[in-house]
Motif scaffolding. Structure first.
Motif, mmCIF file in Angstrom:
data_model
loop_
_atom_site.group_PDB
_atom_site.id
_atom_site.type_symbol
_atom_site.label_atom_id
_atom_site.label_comp_id
_atom_site.label_asym_id
_atom_site.label_seq_id
_atom_site.Cartn_x
_atom_site.Cartn_y
_atom_site.Cartn_z
ATOM 1 N N TYR A 107 -13.362 -23.124 -8.448
ATOM 2 C CA TYR A 107 -14.043 -22.705 -7.225
ATOM 3 C C TYR A 107 -15.095 -21.645 -7.524
ATOM 4 O O TYR A 107 -14.903 -20.795 -8.380
ATOM 5 C CB TYR A 107 -13.044 -22.100 -6.235
ATOM 6 N N ILE A 108 -16.192 -21.711 -6.774
ATOM 7 C CA ILE A 108 -17.178 -20.629 -6.768
ATOM 8 C C ILE A 108 -17.368 -20.215 -5.310
ATOM 9 O O ILE A 108 -17.249 -21.038 -4.399
ATOM 10 C CB ILE A 108 -18.519 -21.017 -7.430
ATOM 11 N N SER A 109 -17.651 -18.927 -5.103
ATOM 12 C CA SER A 109 -17.771 -18.449 -3.730
ATOM 13 C C SER A 109 -18.928 -17.471 -3.526
ATOM 14 O O SER A 109 -19.221 -17.125 -2.401
ATOM 15 C CB SER A 109 -16.470 -17.773 -3.297
ATOM 16 N N LYS A 110 -19.577 -17.038 -4.602
ATOM 17 C CA LYS A 110 -20.665 -16.071 -4.489
ATOM 18 C C LYS A 110 -21.825 -16.513 -5.378
ATOM 19 O O LYS A 110 -21.639 -17.273 -6.318
ATOM 20 C CB LYS A 110 -20.196 -14.686 -4.915
ATOM 21 N N PRO A 111 -23.034 -16.028 -5.080
ATOM 22 C CA PRO A 111 -24.174 -16.380 -5.924
ATOM 23 C C PRO A 111 -23.976 -15.898 -7.357
ATOM 24 O O PRO A 111 -23.362 -14.872 -7.603
ATOM 25 C CB PRO A 111 -25.342 -15.635 -5.269
ATOM 26 N N GLY A 112 -24.486 -16.660 -8.270
ATOM 27 C CA GLY A 112 -24.372 -16.320 -9.688
ATOM 28 C C GLY A 112 -23.882 -17.518 -10.470
ATOM 29 O O GLY A 112 -24.673 -18.227 -11.079
ATOM 30 N N PRO A 113 -22.569 -17.774 -10.462
ATOM 31 C CA PRO A 113 -22.092 -18.935 -11.191
ATOM 32 C C PRO A 113 -22.506 -20.233 -10.506
ATOM 33 O O PRO A 113 -22.744 -20.263 -9.296
ATOM 34 C CB PRO A 113 -20.569 -18.768 -11.179
#
Length: 142
Positions: A107-113
């Motif tokens: 899972y990703i949830s924030k900008p960046g990855p």
């Protein structure tokens, strides 16, 4: 042991301490920059951008999303139902690619990855919308 202590001079200690202090300067600068970025983006709205073959296929608002939802995106070749939203996070649940790197990203949830599936040319990134100005990402090279 006594001979080893006699070899250490006053300037050896001063230079060692000075180098130790200087080595923490990048950490303090990075922490300051991160705190500044977090302070400028109060109440941001996160939007997941799903792209296939360099074309934006779908935008999904993550902020405020509750529950689990599987998206039906026929433009994605790996499986139309592989993209899963869980609360305010997104991931690729399954794929037919051999190495499963996109699935193992989780899972990703924030900008960046970002989630990238190279064999199927699928990219999922997260953008910030509203809640302050967009801040250029820091470029860190080693």
């Amino acid at each position: 042991m006594k001979n080893a202590l006699q070899m250490i001079k006053r300037w050896d200690i001063i230079i060692t301490v000075l180098l130790l202090v200087i080595s923490f300067i990048p950490v303090s600068i990075f922490s300051y920059q991160q705190a500044k970025v977090e302070a400028t983006t109060e109440n941001p709205e996160y939007v997941a951008v799903i792209s296939s073959r360099n074309e934006e296929v779908k935008r999904v608002t993550l902020t405020g999303h509750k529950g689990t939802e599987r998206l039906n995106i026929p433009e994605i070749e790996c499986n139309p139902n592989t993209v899963e939203l869980h609360n305010e996070e997104i991931r690729i649940e399954s794929s037919t690619c051999p190495e499963q790197i996109c699935v193992n990203t989780g899972y990703i949830s924030k900008p960046g990855p970002a989630i990238v599936c190279l064999p199927h040319q699928v990219v999922i990134t997260i953008e910030t919308v509203g809640g302050g100005e967009d801040v250029d990402p820091l470029i860190i090279s080693s």
